[in-house]
Design an enzyme around this catalytic site. Structure first.
Site, PDB file in Angstrom:
ATOM      1  N   PRO A  87       0.780  -1.226   0.368  1.00  0.00           N
ATOM      2  CG  PRO A  87      -0.822  -1.310   1.869  1.00  0.00           C
ATOM      3  CD  PRO A  87       0.396  -2.263   0.914  1.00  0.00           C
ATOM      4  NE  ARG A 152      -5.365  -4.459 -22.919  1.00  0.00           N
ATOM      5  CZ  ARG A 152      -5.309  -3.020 -23.766  1.00  0.00           C
ATOM      6  NH1 ARG A 152      -4.283  -2.822 -23.081  1.00  0.00           N
ATOM      7  NH2 ARG A 152      -5.683  -2.694 -24.464  1.00  0.00           N
ATOM      8  CG  ASP A 168      -5.760   0.983 -24.796  1.00  0.00           C
ATOM      9  OD1 ASP A 168      -6.450   0.805 -25.370  1.00  0.00           O
ATOM     10  OD2 ASP A 168      -4.446   0.641 -24.275  1.00  0.00           O
TER      11      ASP A 168
HETATM   12  C1  9D3 Z   1      -4.280  -3.265   8.678  1.00  0.00           C
HETATM   13  C2  9D3 Z   1      -2.519  -3.603   7.920  1.00  0.00           C
HETATM   14  N1  9D3 Z   1      -2.725  -1.540   7.519  1.00  0.00           N
HETATM   15  C3  9D3 Z   1      -2.075  -0.972   8.777  1.00  0.00           C
HETATM   16  C4  9D3 Z   1      -1.857  -0.062   8.548  1.00  0.00           C
HETATM   17  C5  9D3 Z   1      -1.645  -2.504   6.351  1.00  0.00           C
HETATM   18  C6  9D3 Z   1      -1.607  -2.879   5.258  1.00  0.00           C
HETATM   19  C7  9D3 Z   1      -0.509  -3.824   5.139  1.00  0.00           C
HETATM   20  C8  9D3 Z   1      -0.939  -4.849   4.411  1.00  0.00           C
HETATM   21  C9  9D3 Z   1      -2.492  -2.997   4.381  1.00  0.00           C
HETATM   22  C10 9D3 Z   1      -3.342  -3.826   3.857  1.00  0.00           C
HETATM   23  C11 9D3 Z   1      -1.871  -4.882   3.079  1.00  0.00           C
HETATM   24  C12 9D3 Z   1      -2.014  -5.812   2.229  1.00  0.00           C
HETATM   25  N2  9D3 Z   1      -2.142  -5.288   0.489  1.00  0.00           N
HETATM   26  C13 9D3 Z   1      -1.655  -5.215  -0.646  1.00  0.00           C
HETATM   27  O1  9D3 Z   1      -0.179  -6.120   0.547  1.00  0.00           O
HETATM   28  C14 9D3 Z   1      -1.648  -4.441  -0.756  1.00  0.00           C
HETATM   29  C15 9D3 Z   1      -2.745  -3.158  -1.712  1.00  0.00           C
HETATM   30  C16 9D3 Z   1      -3.709  -2.537  -1.110  1.00  0.00           C
HETATM   31  O2  9D3 Z   1      -4.048  -3.338  -0.138  1.00  0.00           O
HETATM   32  N3  9D3 Z   1      -4.329  -2.073  -1.358  1.00  0.00           N
HETATM   33  C17 9D3 Z   1      -3.575  -1.532  -2.667  1.00  0.00           C
HETATM   34  N4  9D3 Z   1      -2.728  -1.950  -2.905  1.00  0.00           N
HETATM   35  C18 9D3 Z   1      -1.799  -2.797  -2.214  1.00  0.00           C
HETATM   36  S1  9D3 Z   1      -0.562  -3.356  -3.208  1.00  0.00           S
HETATM   37  C19 9D3 Z   1      -0.343  -4.481  -2.304  1.00  0.00           C
END
Ligand code: 9D3
Length: 246
Positions: A87, A152, A168
Protein backbone atom coordinates in the site's frame (compact mmCIF):
# COMPACT_ATOMS: atom_id res chain seq x y z
CA UNK A 1 8.48 -12.61 -21.07
CA UNK A 2 9.01 -14.66 -17.91
CA UNK A 3 6.95 -13.60 -14.92
CA UNK A 4 7.62 -14.94 -11.44
CA UNK A 5 5.39 -14.38 -8.43
CA UNK A 6 6.33 -15.09 -4.82
CA UNK A 7 3.29 -15.59 -2.58
CA UNK A 8 1.93 -17.67 0.27
CA UNK A 9 -1.17 -18.24 -1.90
CA UNK A 10 0.36 -19.40 -5.20
CA UNK A 11 -2.83 -21.30 -6.06
CA UNK A 12 -4.70 -18.00 -6.50
CA UNK A 13 -3.04 -17.20 -9.81
CA UNK A 14 -3.78 -19.94 -12.35
CA UNK A 15 -7.59 -19.75 -12.19
CA UNK A 16 -7.45 -16.08 -13.13
CA UNK A 17 -4.41 -15.93 -15.40
CA UNK A 18 -5.11 -19.12 -17.37
CA UNK A 19 -8.40 -17.60 -18.63
CA UNK A 20 -9.03 -15.13 -21.39
CA UNK A 21 -6.43 -13.13 -23.26
CA UNK A 22 -3.70 -13.71 -20.67
CA UNK A 23 -4.27 -17.48 -20.76
CA UNK A 24 -4.13 -17.45 -24.56
CA UNK A 25 -0.90 -15.40 -24.48
CA UNK A 26 0.69 -18.00 -22.20
CA UNK A 27 -0.40 -20.88 -24.43
CA UNK A 28 0.95 -19.01 -27.47
CA UNK A 29 4.35 -18.83 -25.76
CA UNK A 30 4.38 -15.04 -25.39
CA UNK A 31 4.75 -15.24 -21.61
CA UNK A 32 5.31 -17.71 -18.80
CA UNK A 33 3.87 -17.11 -15.35
CA UNK A 34 5.26 -19.09 -12.43
CA UNK A 35 3.76 -18.70 -8.96
CA UNK A 36 6.25 -19.75 -6.29
CA UNK A 37 5.13 -20.76 -2.80
CA UNK A 38 7.08 -18.74 -0.24
CA UNK A 39 6.64 -21.63 2.21
CA UNK A 40 8.76 -23.85 -0.06
CA UNK A 41 11.68 -21.65 1.04
CA UNK A 42 11.35 -22.26 4.77
CA UNK A 43 13.29 -24.86 6.77
CA UNK A 44 11.14 -25.45 9.87
CA UNK A 45 8.41 -28.09 10.34
CA UNK A 46 5.66 -25.47 10.33
CA UNK A 47 6.96 -23.70 7.21
CA UNK A 48 6.86 -20.39 9.05
CA UNK A 49 7.07 -17.31 6.82
CA UNK A 50 6.21 -14.60 9.36
CA UNK A 51 7.04 -13.40 12.85
CA UNK A 52 6.05 -10.65 15.29
CA UNK A 53 7.35 -7.14 14.59
CA UNK A 54 10.42 -6.09 16.60
CA UNK A 55 9.38 -3.26 18.89
CA UNK A 56 5.92 -4.68 19.33
CA UNK A 57 2.63 -3.79 17.77
CA UNK A 58 -0.14 -5.65 16.00
CA UNK A 59 0.17 -8.20 13.25
CA UNK A 60 3.00 -10.14 11.72
CA UNK A 61 5.88 -9.37 9.38
CA UNK A 62 7.21 -11.60 6.58
CA UNK A 63 10.67 -12.85 7.54
CA UNK A 64 13.58 -12.03 5.25
CA UNK A 65 15.12 -15.53 4.86
CA UNK A 66 12.39 -17.22 2.78
CA UNK A 67 12.16 -14.13 0.55
CA UNK A 68 15.90 -14.03 -0.13
CA UNK A 69 16.00 -17.80 -0.68
CA UNK A 70 13.03 -17.69 -3.06
CA UNK A 71 14.82 -14.96 -5.02
CA UNK A 72 18.06 -17.00 -5.06
CA UNK A 73 16.07 -19.91 -6.51
CA UNK A 74 14.46 -17.75 -9.21
CA UNK A 75 17.74 -15.96 -10.00
CA UNK A 76 16.32 -13.31 -12.35
CA UNK A 77 18.80 -11.78 -14.82
CA UNK A 78 20.54 -8.74 -13.28
CA UNK A 79 18.52 -5.58 -13.90
CA UNK A 80 15.15 -7.35 -13.94
CA UNK A 81 12.31 -5.44 -12.26
CA UNK A 82 11.59 -6.87 -8.81
CA UNK A 83 8.30 -5.40 -7.67
CA UNK A 84 7.08 -5.46 -4.10
CA UNK A 85 3.32 -4.95 -3.82
CA UNK A 86 2.54 -2.67 -0.93
CA UNK A 87 0.00 0.00 0.00
CA UNK A 88 3.03 2.32 0.41
CA UNK A 89 4.06 1.92 -3.22
CA UNK A 90 3.65 4.29 -6.12
CA UNK A 91 0.23 3.94 -7.69
CA UNK A 92 0.47 1.72 -10.78
CA UNK A 93 -0.62 3.36 -14.03
CA UNK A 94 -0.61 2.70 -17.78
CA UNK A 95 2.89 4.11 -18.14
CA UNK A 96 4.18 1.55 -15.66
CA UNK A 97 2.43 -1.18 -17.66
CA UNK A 98 4.06 0.07 -20.87
CA UNK A 99 7.50 0.23 -19.24
CA UNK A 100 7.21 -3.21 -17.65
CA UNK A 101 5.97 -4.71 -20.95
CA UNK A 102 9.51 -4.17 -22.29
CA UNK A 103 11.15 -6.36 -19.59
CA UNK A 104 12.17 -9.97 -20.29
CA UNK A 105 11.80 -11.13 -16.68
CA UNK A 106 9.72 -9.61 -13.88
CA UNK A 107 9.43 -10.79 -10.28
CA UNK A 108 6.43 -9.82 -8.14
CA UNK A 109 6.70 -10.22 -4.36
CA UNK A 110 3.28 -10.28 -2.70
CA UNK A 111 3.10 -8.86 0.78
CA UNK A 112 0.61 -10.02 3.38
CA UNK A 113 0.11 -9.15 7.03
CA UNK A 114 1.83 -5.91 8.06
CA UNK A 115 4.36 -6.19 5.26
CA UNK A 116 7.82 -7.60 4.66
CA UNK A 117 11.01 -7.15 6.65
CA UNK A 118 12.72 -3.91 5.68
CA UNK A 119 15.98 -5.70 4.84
CA UNK A 120 14.18 -7.86 2.27
CA UNK A 121 12.48 -4.79 0.83
CA UNK A 122 15.76 -2.89 0.51
CA UNK A 123 17.76 -5.90 -0.58
CA UNK A 124 15.40 -7.30 -3.18
CA UNK A 125 12.95 -4.68 -4.48
CA UNK A 126 13.75 -2.47 -7.44
CA UNK A 127 10.38 -0.74 -7.01
CA UNK A 128 7.26 -0.77 -4.85
CA UNK A 129 3.81 -0.48 -6.39
CA UNK A 130 0.22 -0.15 -5.17
CA UNK A 131 -3.04 -0.30 -7.12
CA UNK A 132 -4.76 2.52 -5.24
CA UNK A 133 -5.91 3.91 -1.96
CA UNK A 134 -8.04 1.11 -0.56
CA UNK A 135 -7.14 -1.69 1.80
CA UNK A 136 -6.79 -5.22 0.42
CA UNK A 137 -5.72 -8.38 2.24
CA UNK A 138 -2.52 -8.83 0.23
CA UNK A 139 -0.59 -8.20 -2.94
CA UNK A 140 -1.93 -11.14 -4.95
CA UNK A 141 -4.85 -9.35 -6.64
CA UNK A 142 -2.71 -6.25 -7.38
CA UNK A 143 -0.11 -8.56 -8.95
CA UNK A 144 -2.77 -10.10 -11.18
CA UNK A 145 -4.03 -6.65 -12.16
CA UNK A 146 -0.53 -5.65 -13.21
CA UNK A 147 0.18 -8.90 -15.06
CA UNK A 148 -3.09 -8.52 -16.98
CA UNK A 149 -2.29 -4.96 -18.02
CA UNK A 150 1.29 -5.87 -18.99
CA UNK A 151 0.58 -9.05 -20.97
CA UNK A 152 -2.12 -7.48 -23.14
CA UNK A 153 0.57 -5.07 -24.37
CA UNK A 154 2.89 -7.85 -25.61
CA UNK A 155 3.01 -8.00 -29.42
CA UNK A 156 0.58 -10.68 -30.57
CA UNK A 157 -1.33 -10.89 -27.28
CA UNK A 158 -4.47 -9.34 -28.71
CA UNK A 159 -6.30 -10.80 -31.70
CA UNK A 160 -6.90 -8.75 -34.84
CA UNK A 161 -10.21 -7.32 -33.66
CA UNK A 162 -8.59 -6.55 -30.36
CA UNK A 163 -5.51 -4.79 -31.81
CA UNK A 164 -7.39 -1.60 -32.67
CA UNK A 165 -8.82 -1.48 -29.18
CA UNK A 166 -5.30 -1.82 -27.83
CA UNK A 167 -4.31 1.43 -29.50
CA UNK A 168 -5.25 3.25 -26.33
CA UNK A 169 -2.96 6.10 -27.39
CA UNK A 170 -5.36 7.43 -30.04
CA UNK A 171 -7.86 8.22 -27.29
CA UNK A 172 -5.02 10.38 -25.89
CA UNK A 173 -5.79 10.36 -22.21
CA UNK A 174 -9.57 10.90 -22.35
CA UNK A 175 -12.30 8.63 -21.07
CA UNK A 176 -14.13 6.45 -23.59
CA UNK A 177 -17.19 7.81 -25.39
CA UNK A 178 -20.57 6.02 -24.90
CA UNK A 179 -21.13 2.89 -26.99
CA UNK A 180 -24.39 1.57 -28.46
CA UNK A 181 -25.27 -1.61 -30.31
CA UNK A 182 -28.44 -3.24 -31.63
CA UNK A 183 -31.34 -2.81 -31.14
CA UNK A 184 -31.45 0.86 -32.17
CA UNK A 185 -34.35 1.35 -29.77
CA UNK A 186 -34.59 -0.51 -26.46
CA UNK A 187 -37.15 0.02 -23.70
CA UNK A 188 -38.07 3.36 -25.13
CA UNK A 189 -34.49 4.64 -25.45
CA UNK A 190 -33.01 5.27 -28.86
CA UNK A 191 -29.37 5.20 -29.84
CA UNK A 192 -28.19 8.66 -30.97
CA UNK A 193 -29.21 9.27 -34.62
CA UNK A 194 -25.68 10.34 -35.59
CA UNK A 195 -24.35 6.81 -34.88
CA UNK A 196 -26.84 5.36 -37.40
CA UNK A 197 -26.31 8.12 -39.97
CA UNK A 198 -23.39 6.52 -41.80
CA UNK A 199 -21.62 9.91 -41.67
CA UNK A 200 -18.21 8.83 -40.32
CA UNK A 201 -16.92 12.36 -39.85
CA UNK A 202 -20.02 13.27 -37.85
CA UNK A 203 -19.67 10.09 -35.78
CA UNK A 204 -16.01 10.90 -34.99
CA UNK A 205 -16.91 14.45 -34.02
CA UNK A 206 -19.76 13.31 -31.75
CA UNK A 207 -17.58 10.69 -30.07
CA UNK A 208 -14.74 13.12 -29.46
CA UNK A 209 -17.16 15.63 -27.94
CA UNK A 210 -18.72 12.93 -25.73
CA UNK A 211 -15.25 11.82 -24.57
CA UNK A 212 -14.42 15.41 -23.64
CA UNK A 213 -17.72 15.86 -21.75
CA UNK A 214 -17.30 12.61 -19.84
CA UNK A 215 -13.73 13.34 -18.92
CA UNK A 216 -14.64 16.84 -17.75
CA UNK A 217 -17.50 15.46 -15.65
CA UNK A 218 -15.80 12.41 -14.15
CA UNK A 219 -12.02 12.92 -14.28
CA UNK A 220 -11.30 16.62 -14.92
CA UNK A 221 -7.72 16.11 -13.72
CA UNK A 222 -7.02 13.99 -16.82
CA UNK A 223 -7.64 16.96 -19.12
CA UNK A 224 -4.46 18.74 -18.06
CA UNK A 225 -2.37 15.80 -19.39
CA UNK A 226 -4.55 15.01 -22.42
CA UNK A 227 -3.51 15.59 -26.00
CA UNK A 228 -6.04 18.29 -26.95
CA UNK A 229 -6.60 19.93 -30.35
CA UNK A 230 -7.65 23.55 -30.91
CA UNK A 231 -11.19 22.27 -31.53
CA UNK A 232 -11.08 20.28 -28.27
CA UNK A 233 -10.09 23.40 -26.35
CA UNK A 234 -12.96 25.32 -27.99
CA UNK A 235 -15.43 22.54 -27.15
CA UNK A 236 -14.18 22.39 -23.56
CA UNK A 237 -14.36 26.16 -23.23
CA UNK A 238 -18.00 25.92 -24.32
CA UNK A 239 -18.48 23.49 -21.42
CA UNK A 240 -16.91 25.94 -18.98
CA UNK A 241 -13.43 24.41 -18.75
CA UNK A 242 -10.29 26.49 -18.88
CA UNK A 243 -6.76 25.00 -19.00
CA UNK A 244 -5.06 25.08 -15.59
CA UNK A 245 -2.10 27.45 -15.29
CA UNK A 246 1.15 25.65 -14.34
C1 9D3 B 1 -4.30 -3.33 8.42
C2 9D3 B 1 -2.88 -3.28 8.01
N1 9D3 B 1 -2.49 -1.93 7.63
C3 9D3 B 1 -1.99 -1.22 8.82
C4 9D3 B 1 -1.82 0.23 8.61
C5 9D3 B 1 -1.43 -1.96 6.62
C6 9D3 B 1 -1.67 -2.92 5.52
C7 9D3 B 1 -0.75 -3.92 5.27
C8 9D3 B 1 -0.96 -4.82 4.25
C9 9D3 B 1 -2.80 -2.85 4.74
C10 9D3 B 1 -3.01 -3.74 3.71
C11 9D3 B 1 -2.10 -4.73 3.46
C12 9D3 B 1 -2.32 -5.69 2.37
N2 9D3 B 1 -2.31 -5.00 1.07
C13 9D3 B 1 -1.35 -5.16 0.17
O1 9D3 B 1 -0.43 -5.92 0.39
C14 9D3 B 1 -1.38 -4.37 -1.04
C15 9D3 B 1 -2.27 -3.34 -1.48
C16 9D3 B 1 -3.43 -2.76 -0.88
O2 9D3 B 1 -3.90 -3.10 0.22
N3 9D3 B 1 -4.06 -1.75 -1.56
C17 9D3 B 1 -3.63 -1.30 -2.77
N4 9D3 B 1 -2.55 -1.81 -3.36
C18 9D3 B 1 -1.89 -2.81 -2.70
S1 9D3 B 1 -0.52 -3.58 -3.28
C19 9D3 B 1 -0.38 -4.56 -1.98
Amino acid sequence: MDIHVISIFPEMFAPVLDAGIVGRAQRAGLATIQAHDLRDHTHDRHRTVDDAPFGGGPGMVIRPEPLFEAMDAIAPPPGSPVIVLTPQGKRFDQRDAERLATASTIVFICGRYEGIDERARRGLATEELSVGDYVLTGGELPTMVMIDSIIRLLPGALGHGEEAIADDSHTSGLLQYPQYTRPSEYRGESAPDVLLSGDHAAVDKWRRNQALRRTLERRPGLLAQADLSKQDLKDLAALGWTPPVE
